[in-house]
Design a protein around this motif. Structure first.
Motif, PDB file in Angstrom:
ATOM      1  N   CYS A 174       0.819  -1.217   0.000  1.00 32.38           N
ATOM      2  CA  CYS A 174       0.000   0.000   0.000  1.00 32.38           C
ATOM      3  C   CYS A 174       0.849   1.263   0.000  1.00 32.38           C
ATOM      4  CB  CYS A 174      -0.937   0.011   1.204  1.00 32.38           C
ATOM      5  SG  CYS A 174      -0.092   0.126   2.799  1.00 32.38           S
ATOM      6  N   GLY A 175       2.157   1.102   0.221  1.00 34.31           N
ATOM      7  CA  GLY A 175       3.057   2.247   0.193  1.00 34.31           C
ATOM      8  C   GLY A 175       3.152   3.000   1.502  1.00 34.31           C
ATOM      9  N   ARG A 176       2.400   2.621   2.525  1.00 28.61           N
ATOM     10  CA  ARG A 176       2.469   3.334   3.802  1.00 28.61           C
ATOM     11  C   ARG A 176       3.614   2.793   4.649  1.00 28.61           C
ATOM     12  NH1 ARG A 176      -3.197   2.839   3.292  1.00 28.61           N
ATOM     13  NH2 ARG A 176      -3.390   1.194   4.866  1.00 28.61           N
ATOM     14  N   PRO A 177       4.247   3.635   5.457  1.00 25.64           N
ATOM     15  CA  PRO A 177       5.387   3.206   6.268  1.00 25.64           C
ATOM     16  C   PRO A 177       5.037   2.027   7.161  1.00 25.64           C
ATOM     17  CG  PRO A 177       5.173   5.600   6.310  1.00 25.64           C
ATOM     18  CD  PRO A 177       3.948   5.073   5.636  1.00 25.64           C
ATOM     19  N   GLY A 178       5.952   1.052   7.220  1.00 21.61           N
ATOM     20  CA  GLY A 178       5.771  -0.106   8.086  1.00 21.61           C
ATOM     21  C   GLY A 178       4.990  -1.247   7.483  1.00 21.61           C
ATOM     22  N   HIS A 179       4.390  -1.045   6.321  1.00 24.87           N
ATOM     23  CA  HIS A 179       3.603  -2.109   5.696  1.00 24.87           C
ATOM     24  C   HIS A 179       4.489  -2.979   4.806  1.00 24.87           C
ATOM     25  CE1 HIS A 179      -0.603  -0.631   6.620  1.00 24.87           C
ATOM     26  NE2 HIS A 179       0.180   0.311   7.122  1.00 24.87           N
ATOM     27  N   CYS A 180       4.015  -4.181   4.524  1.00 25.24           N
ATOM     28  CA  CYS A 180       4.790  -5.130   3.724  1.00 25.24           C
ATOM     29  C   CYS A 180       4.778  -4.747   2.247  1.00 25.24           C
ATOM     30  CB  CYS A 180       4.230  -6.536   3.882  1.00 25.24           C
ATOM     31  SG  CYS A 180       4.463  -7.252   5.523  1.00 25.24           S
ATOM     32  N   ASP A 181       5.876  -5.059   1.581  1.00 27.21           N
ATOM     33  CA  ASP A 181       5.996  -4.872   0.141  1.00 27.21           C
ATOM     34  C   ASP A 181       5.893  -6.219  -0.555  1.00 27.21           C
ATOM     35  OD1 ASP A 181       6.483  -2.069   0.282  1.00 27.21           O
ATOM     36  OD2 ASP A 181       8.541  -2.504   0.909  1.00 27.21           O
ATOM     37  N   VAL A 182       5.529  -6.183  -1.821  1.00 25.04           N
ATOM     38  CA  VAL A 182       5.398  -7.391  -2.622  1.00 25.04           C
ATOM     39  C   VAL A 182       6.332  -7.291  -3.822  1.00 25.04           C
ATOM     40  CG1 VAL A 182       3.852  -8.662  -4.159  1.00 25.04           C
ATOM     41  CG2 VAL A 182       3.036  -7.918  -1.926  1.00 25.04           C
ATOM     42  N   GLU A 183       7.046  -8.387  -4.102  1.00 24.52           N
ATOM     43  CA  GLU A 183       7.915  -8.460  -5.270  1.00 24.52           C
ATOM     44  C   GLU A 183       7.544  -9.692  -6.074  1.00 24.52           C
ATOM     45  OE1 GLU A 183      11.975  -8.520  -4.108  1.00 24.52           O
ATOM     46  OE2 GLU A 183      11.988  -6.440  -3.389  1.00 24.52           O
ATOM     47  N   TYR A 184       7.786  -9.640  -7.366  1.00 24.48           N
ATOM     48  CA  TYR A 184       7.508 -10.775  -8.243  1.00 24.48           C
ATOM     49  C   TYR A 184       8.830 -11.361  -8.710  1.00 24.48           C
ATOM     50  CZ  TYR A 184       2.868  -8.763  -8.104  1.00 24.48           C
ATOM     51  OH  TYR A 184       1.659  -8.264  -7.663  1.00 24.48           O
ATOM     52  N   GLU A 185       9.022 -12.639  -8.431  1.00 22.14           N
ATOM     53  CA  GLU A 185      10.238 -13.341  -8.839  1.00 22.14           C
ATOM     54  C   GLU A 185       9.828 -14.551  -9.666  1.00 22.14           C
ATOM     55  OE1 GLU A 185      12.563 -14.298  -5.421  1.00 22.14           O
ATOM     56  OE2 GLU A 185      13.062 -12.209  -4.978  1.00 22.14           O
ATOM     57  N   GLY A 186       9.899 -14.407 -10.979  1.00 21.44           N
ATOM     58  CA  GLY A 186       9.466 -15.495 -11.848  1.00 21.44           C
ATOM     59  C   GLY A 186       7.985 -15.746 -11.651  1.00 21.44           C
ATOM     60  N   ASP A 187       7.632 -16.977 -11.296  1.00 23.99           N
ATOM     61  CA  ASP A 187       6.218 -17.313 -11.090  1.00 23.99           C
ATOM     62  C   ASP A 187       5.839 -17.292  -9.615  1.00 23.99           C
ATOM     63  OD1 ASP A 187       7.647 -19.489 -10.258  1.00 23.99           O
ATOM     64  OD2 ASP A 187       6.490 -20.988 -11.375  1.00 23.99           O
ATOM     65  N   GLU A 188       6.665 -16.650  -8.788  1.00 24.76           N
ATOM     66  CA  GLU A 188       6.389 -16.540  -7.363  1.00 24.76           C
ATOM     67  C   GLU A 188       6.191 -15.092  -6.944  1.00 24.76           C
ATOM     68  OE1 GLU A 188       8.263 -20.272  -4.978  1.00 24.76           O
ATOM     69  OE2 GLU A 188       9.484 -18.469  -5.094  1.00 24.76           O
ATOM     70  N   VAL A 189       5.470 -14.920  -5.834  1.00 20.88           N
ATOM     71  CA  VAL A 189       5.314 -13.619  -5.195  1.00 20.88           C
ATOM     72  C   VAL A 189       6.037 -13.684  -3.858  1.00 20.88           C
ATOM     73  CG1 VAL A 189       3.700 -11.945  -4.243  1.00 20.88           C
ATOM     74  CG2 VAL A 189       3.092 -13.218  -6.314  1.00 20.88           C
ATOM     75  N   VAL A 190       6.878 -12.694  -3.573  1.00 25.66           N
ATOM     76  CA  VAL A 190       7.632 -12.648  -2.327  1.00 25.66           C
ATOM     77  C   VAL A 190       7.122 -11.487  -1.478  1.00 25.66           C
ATOM     78  CG1 VAL A 190       9.917 -12.448  -1.274  1.00 25.66           C
ATOM     79  CG2 VAL A 190       9.662 -13.569  -3.501  1.00 25.66           C
TER      80      VAL A 190
END
Length: 289
Positions: A174-190
């Protein structure tokens, strides 16, 4: 949700669901026989157990005084499968439960109030069971896989679609401080919290599969120094091997049917930061108390 001793009393100042918001903050086993679970996991994992405040059907597992997981003999009472369940930290359990329902998920239990917070047991749109927790969490949880006593992976039909569901429910990315980020690595989400990987989402599970090991589910991974030794102990005490990568990891079923995975604690992949990583007084729903 099985949770019991406080993180503050066990190992210093406690974190809260606001400081690790959206990240995994506890794991709990819902089983049918508490004593049998103690015997098995004590022998295999070397854990010690002490009663939780919720009564004789609840306990908390510790290793070297460190809070590891909750165990509750609730499977028969709730008419649910024996399973390990992860809990995710939220700011407001009621708001989050509403979001789950609005997005076609299910809230099976709660939110329920406990001494140090509130929690609920839910399932996503594909049926993968997870919990939410508002309140104190044990030290080390939400700090990255290399620091937490366990890490989690979602095996689901479509990881990207699941990431949207959990993102909307738990405010990931969500971009707010302290919240988790999501990354895409191939066919996985981290999933990352403060830059550290705390969970992975992988595609390929089959909703109607007769084998629960390949249906949508959250899988709990416990890092251990010797996968082979623990696997041998599990077999000796009535466990079953579901899959095995020698020296790296083993997915096991305990005698009551609960699935869990052992990963090599010395392997970078088991800490979650390599792209090739293999496949929470509280509730068996109880996160930390």
């Amino acid at each position: 949700m099985t949770r019991e001793p406080t993180a503050a009393t066990a190992s210093g100042a406690a974190a809260t669901s606001s400081t690790v918001y959206g990240a995994p903050c506890w794991v709990s086993l819902m089983t049918r026989d508490l004593r049998a679970a103690h015997d098995f996991y004590g022998a295999v994992m070397g854990w010690e157990f002490r009663p939780a405040r919720l009564g004789e059907e609840f306990s908390v597992a510790l290793s070297g005084g460190r809070l590891i997981a909750g165990v509750g003999a609730l499977a028969s009472a709730f008419h649910v499968a024996v399973a390990w369940t992860p809990y995710f930290a939220v700011r407001n359990a009621d708001v989050t439960a509403g979001r789950i329902r609005e997005r076609s998920g299910t809230v099976a239990v709660g939110p329920v109030a406990f001494a140090l917070g509130r929690g609920a047991l839910a399932a996503d749109r594909d049926g993968a069971v997870f919990g939410i927790w508002e309140g104190e969490v044990p030290t080390g949880w939400g700090a990255g896989r290399s620091a937490a006593p366990a890490w989690v992976r979602l095996h689901t039909r479509d990881a990207f679609e699941a990431a949207i569901f959990y993102g909307e429910v738990l405010d990931w990315a969500c971009g707010r401080p302290g919240h988790c980020d999501v990354e895409y690595e191939g066919d996985e989400v981290v999933l990352r919290s403060a830059g550290r990987a705390v969970a992975r989402l992988s595609s390929g599970a089959l909703e109607e599969a007769p084998d629960p090991a390949i249906r949508p589910r959250w899988q709990v991974h416990f890092p251990v120094p010797d996968v082979e030794e623990r696997m041998t102990a599990a077999l000796r005490h009535g466990g079953t091997v579901i899959s095995h990568e020698p020296g790296a990891q083993a997915t096991l079923r305990d005698p009551d049917g609960g699935l869990f995975t052992l990963t090599d604690s010395g392997d970078a992949d088991s800490a979650g930061d390599a792209t090739g990583a293999a496949d929470v007084d509280a509730p068996a729903m109880e996160p930390p108390d």
